[in-house]
Design a protein around this motif. Sequence first.
Motif, PDB file in Angstrom:
ATOM      1  N   ASN A 172      -2.622   2.784  11.414  1.00 22.41           N
ATOM      2  CA  ASN A 172      -3.555   2.189  11.579  1.00 22.41           C
ATOM      3  C   ASN A 172      -2.834   1.916  13.474  1.00 22.41           C
ATOM      4  O   ASN A 172      -3.873   0.990  14.234  1.00 22.41           O
ATOM      5  CB  ASN A 172      -2.465   0.828  11.292  1.00 22.41           C
ATOM      6  N   ASP A 173      -1.851   2.183  13.700  1.00 22.10           N
ATOM      7  CA  ASP A 173      -1.602   2.403  14.815  1.00 22.10           C
ATOM      8  C   ASP A 173      -2.334   3.540  15.144  1.00 22.10           C
ATOM      9  O   ASP A 173      -3.236   3.619  16.619  1.00 22.10           O
ATOM     10  CB  ASP A 173      -0.526   2.742  15.200  1.00 22.10           C
ATOM     11  N   ASP A 174      -2.875   4.456  14.645  1.00 25.72           N
ATOM     12  CA  ASP A 174      -3.699   6.020  15.328  1.00 25.72           C
ATOM     13  C   ASP A 174      -5.164   5.528  15.564  1.00 25.72           C
ATOM     14  O   ASP A 174      -5.408   5.913  16.667  1.00 25.72           O
ATOM     15  CB  ASP A 174      -3.550   7.203  14.406  1.00 25.72           C
ATOM     16  N   GLU A 202      -7.796  11.954  10.434  1.00 24.94           N
ATOM     17  CA  GLU A 202      -8.916  12.100   8.665  1.00 24.94           C
ATOM     18  C   GLU A 202      -7.174  13.315   8.373  1.00 24.94           C
ATOM     19  O   GLU A 202      -7.209  12.893   6.701  1.00 24.94           O
ATOM     20  CB  GLU A 202      -9.210  12.921   9.492  1.00 24.94           C
ATOM     21  N   ASN A 203      -6.019  13.684   9.028  1.00 25.41           N
ATOM     22  CA  ASN A 203      -5.306  14.854   7.891  1.00 25.41           C
ATOM     23  C   ASN A 203      -4.007  13.692   7.484  1.00 25.41           C
ATOM     24  O   ASN A 203      -3.934  14.135   6.136  1.00 25.41           O
ATOM     25  CB  ASN A 203      -4.897  15.536   9.328  1.00 25.41           C
ATOM     26  N   ARG A 204      -3.743  12.903   8.047  1.00 24.01           N
ATOM     27  CA  ARG A 204      -2.629  12.219   7.683  1.00 24.01           C
ATOM     28  C   ARG A 204      -3.030  11.076   6.987  1.00 24.01           C
ATOM     29  O   ARG A 204      -2.052  10.678   5.701  1.00 24.01           O
ATOM     30  CB  ARG A 204      -2.130  10.952   8.877  1.00 24.01           C
ATOM     31  N   PHE A 205      -4.605  11.018   6.907  1.00 22.12           N
ATOM     32  CA  PHE A 205      -5.338   9.734   5.682  1.00 22.12           C
ATOM     33  C   PHE A 205      -5.646  10.392   4.020  1.00 22.12           C
ATOM     34  O   PHE A 205      -5.165  10.065   3.833  1.00 22.12           O
ATOM     35  CB  PHE A 205      -6.966   9.086   6.139  1.00 22.12           C
ATOM     36  N   GLU A 206      -5.558  11.770   4.652  1.00 18.67           N
ATOM     37  CA  GLU A 206      -6.310  12.763   3.477  1.00 18.67           C
ATOM     38  C   GLU A 206      -4.402  13.236   2.919  1.00 18.67           C
ATOM     39  O   GLU A 206      -5.150  12.901   1.468  1.00 18.67           O
ATOM     40  CB  GLU A 206      -6.384  14.287   3.995  1.00 18.67           C
ATOM     41  N   LYS A 259      -9.255   0.573  10.322  1.00 19.05           N
ATOM     42  CA  LYS A 259      -8.447  -0.122  10.291  1.00 19.05           C
ATOM     43  C   LYS A 259      -8.154  -0.177   8.954  1.00 19.05           C
ATOM     44  O   LYS A 259      -9.203  -0.937   8.022  1.00 19.05           O
ATOM     45  CB  LYS A 259      -8.565  -1.219  10.930  1.00 19.05           C
ATOM     46  N   ILE A 260      -7.546   0.385   8.399  1.00 24.12           N
ATOM     47  CA  ILE A 260      -6.610  -0.248   7.010  1.00 24.12           C
ATOM     48  C   ILE A 260      -6.262  -1.849   6.585  1.00 24.12           C
ATOM     49  O   ILE A 260      -5.818  -2.105   7.231  1.00 24.12           O
ATOM     50  CB  ILE A 260      -5.875   0.839   6.378  1.00 24.12           C
ATOM     51  N   GLY A 261      -7.072  -2.905   6.009  1.00 25.44           N
ATOM     52  CA  GLY A 261      -6.559  -3.884   6.335  1.00 25.44           C
ATOM     53  C   GLY A 261      -4.870  -4.584   5.097  1.00 25.44           C
ATOM     54  O   GLY A 261      -4.489  -3.409   5.241  1.00 25.44           O
ATOM     55  N   ASP A 262      -5.752  -5.912   5.626  1.00 27.06           N
ATOM     56  CA  ASP A 262      -3.463  -6.582   5.123  1.00 27.06           C
ATOM     57  C   ASP A 262      -4.530  -6.667   3.268  1.00 27.06           C
ATOM     58  O   ASP A 262      -5.419  -6.310   2.235  1.00 27.06           O
ATOM     59  CB  ASP A 262      -4.055  -7.759   5.351  1.00 27.06           C
ATOM     60  N   TYR A 263      -2.901  -5.734   3.191  1.00 27.28           N
ATOM     61  CA  TYR A 263      -2.699  -5.710   1.461  1.00 27.28           C
ATOM     62  C   TYR A 263      -1.803  -6.865   0.874  1.00 27.28           C
ATOM     63  O   TYR A 263      -0.541  -6.711   1.933  1.00 27.28           O
ATOM     64  CB  TYR A 263      -3.002  -3.886   0.734  1.00 27.28           C
ATOM     65  N   LYS A 264      -1.806  -6.118  -0.544  1.00 28.23           N
ATOM     66  CA  LYS A 264      -0.020  -7.367  -1.048  1.00 28.23           C
ATOM     67  C   LYS A 264       0.535  -6.609  -1.554  1.00 28.23           C
ATOM     68  O   LYS A 264       0.817  -5.406  -1.416  1.00 28.23           O
ATOM     69  CB  LYS A 264      -0.947  -7.529  -2.793  1.00 28.23           C
ATOM     70  N   LYS A 265       1.850  -6.896  -0.433  1.00 28.95           N
ATOM     71  CA  LYS A 265       3.001  -5.650  -0.412  1.00 28.95           C
ATOM     72  C   LYS A 265       3.774  -6.334  -1.719  1.00 28.95           C
ATOM     73  O   LYS A 265       3.919  -7.054  -2.847  1.00 28.95           O
ATOM     74  CB  LYS A 265       4.236  -6.481   0.864  1.00 28.95           C
ATOM     75  N   ASN A 321      12.771   2.015  -2.672  1.00 25.95           N
ATOM     76  CA  ASN A 321      12.088   3.504  -3.935  1.00 25.95           C
ATOM     77  C   ASN A 321      10.676   4.289  -3.055  1.00 25.95           C
ATOM     78  O   ASN A 321      10.333   3.296  -2.062  1.00 25.95           O
ATOM     79  CB  ASN A 321      10.900   2.065  -4.801  1.00 25.95           C
ATOM     80  N   TYR A 322      10.851   5.416  -3.470  1.00 27.44           N
ATOM     81  CA  TYR A 322      10.306   5.894  -2.054  1.00 27.44           C
ATOM     82  C   TYR A 322       8.535   5.853  -1.626  1.00 27.44           C
ATOM     83  O   TYR A 322       8.188   5.947  -0.705  1.00 27.44           O
ATOM     84  CB  TYR A 322      10.267   7.851  -2.169  1.00 27.44           C
ATOM     85  N   THR A 323       8.259   5.564  -3.020  1.00 26.34           N
ATOM     86  CA  THR A 323       6.529   5.595  -2.981  1.00 26.34           C
ATOM     87  C   THR A 323       5.801   4.410  -2.264  1.00 26.34           C
ATOM     88  O   THR A 323       4.984   4.747  -1.348  1.00 26.34           O
ATOM     89  CB  THR A 323       6.384   5.326  -4.452  1.00 26.34           C
ATOM     90  N   PRO A 324       6.758   3.053  -2.324  1.00 19.87           N
ATOM     91  CA  PRO A 324       5.778   1.834  -1.437  1.00 19.87           C
ATOM     92  C   PRO A 324       6.960   2.113   0.113  1.00 19.87           C
ATOM     93  O   PRO A 324       5.386   1.595   1.140  1.00 19.87           O
ATOM     94  CB  PRO A 324       6.680   0.577  -2.332  1.00 19.87           C
ATOM     95  N   GLU A 325       7.873   2.785   0.245  1.00 21.92           N
ATOM     96  CA  GLU A 325       8.359   2.774   1.656  1.00 21.92           C
ATOM     97  C   GLU A 325       7.068   3.908   2.165  1.00 21.92           C
ATOM     98  O   GLU A 325       6.721   3.709   3.744  1.00 21.92           O
ATOM     99  CB  GLU A 325       9.722   3.298   2.116  1.00 21.92           C
ATOM    100  N   ARG A 326       6.826   4.721   1.757  1.00 25.66           N
ATOM    101  CA  ARG A 326       5.842   5.869   2.519  1.00 25.66           C
ATOM    102  C   ARG A 326       4.537   5.475   2.567  1.00 25.66           C
ATOM    103  O   ARG A 326       4.355   5.688   3.273  1.00 25.66           O
ATOM    104  CB  ARG A 326       5.953   7.097   1.690  1.00 25.66           C
ATOM    105  N   ILE A 327       4.140   4.939   1.514  1.00 23.61           N
ATOM    106  CA  ILE A 327       3.068   4.463   1.394  1.00 23.61           C
ATOM    107  C   ILE A 327       3.093   3.442   2.482  1.00 23.61           C
ATOM    108  O   ILE A 327       1.826   2.932   3.717  1.00 23.61           O
ATOM    109  CB  ILE A 327       2.609   3.521   0.556  1.00 23.61           C
ATOM    110  N   THR A 328       3.933   2.173   2.841  1.00 24.34           N
ATOM    111  CA  THR A 328       3.764   0.997   3.855  1.00 24.34           C
ATOM    112  C   THR A 328       3.723   2.346   5.421  1.00 24.34           C
ATOM    113  O   THR A 328       3.851   0.898   5.831  1.00 24.34           O
ATOM    114  CB  THR A 328       5.024   0.372   3.419  1.00 24.34           C
ATOM    115  N   ARG A 329       4.642   2.745   5.064  1.00 22.41           N
ATOM    116  CA  ARG A 329       4.777   3.728   6.378  1.00 22.41           C
ATOM    117  C   ARG A 329       4.052   4.396   7.069  1.00 22.41           C
ATOM    118  O   ARG A 329       3.424   4.260   8.153  1.00 22.41           O
ATOM    119  CB  ARG A 329       6.118   4.298   6.135  1.00 22.41           C
ATOM    120  N   ASP A 330       2.956   4.463   5.830  1.00 25.20           N
ATOM    121  CA  ASP A 330       2.374   6.066   6.835  1.00 25.20           C
ATOM    122  C   ASP A 330       1.214   5.082   6.845  1.00 25.20           C
ATOM    123  O   ASP A 330      -0.089   5.212   7.998  1.00 25.20           O
ATOM    124  CB  ASP A 330       1.744   6.557   5.428  1.00 25.20           C
ATOM    125  N   ILE A 331       0.973   3.743   6.306  1.00 23.27           N
ATOM    126  CA  ILE A 331      -0.614   3.067   6.890  1.00 23.27           C
ATOM    127  C   ILE A 331       0.160   2.273   7.828  1.00 23.27           C
ATOM    128  O   ILE A 331      -1.153   2.049   8.011  1.00 23.27           O
ATOM    129  CB  ILE A 331      -0.752   2.154   5.437  1.00 23.27           C
TER     130      ILE A 331
END
Length: 216
Positions: free
Chosen positions: A168-170, A77-81, A139-145, A154-164
């Motif tokens: 999902n692992d958690d 919940e914390n990481r998601f928010e 679980k966050i489903g598949d999405y367009k990369k 760029n930091y934004t897509p890299e962070r979003i992709t990594r965090d998702i």
Amino acid sequence: MLKEILTNPYYAIIGVIIIWQILNLILINKSNLSERTWARLEYIWIIIGFMGVISIVLENDKNYKKGDLVYTENWIENRFESLLSFAERESFCFKFNKSDWMPEEEFNKRQAESDKICKWVKEVIIPILKKSKENGYEKIGDYKKLELVELKGNYTPERITRDIQEINDDILARDNLRKEISSNYWLGFQYSIGVILLIFAFALRLTLVTKKVKEK
């Protein structure tokens, strides 16, 4: 009475003594067991005690998993928010200020990719995050990369992709914990059964010792 025996050492000792006296009456005073049978009872009390220990260990394992589940749910919940808040901030598109040294064509490409990132976050990422939240952080489903050239790395897509991926692992770990806990129909009873078995095992052992002492 059962609750007192399971939670109060004094009552547990009383329980051992009562069962010990009952076994003395039945096995020593009222029965006529052979020496071989008495010898076999040595194995029986060990087996009963072993089963009691295993029951308590299994119950402790479930309790630890329940604690891990609470921690994992809070962590998700914390990481998601945090990720959703970051994505909502990145959904506000902005314009670059063109410098004199940058060619017009390169500037336009960078601006176009910046707009592409903003649109991707707004139209792709935020909707799937909100859907996951509405469904209890599923679980966050598949999405367009996002494919970038000028702003690759760029930091934004890299962070979003990594965090998702990490979220999902958690979520997978959380779902596995839920299945393991819910699949145990004896949850809440294993500890009680384990203590009762140990009390009986000690009482039986005391009975065997009593017989040996009386024979001396």
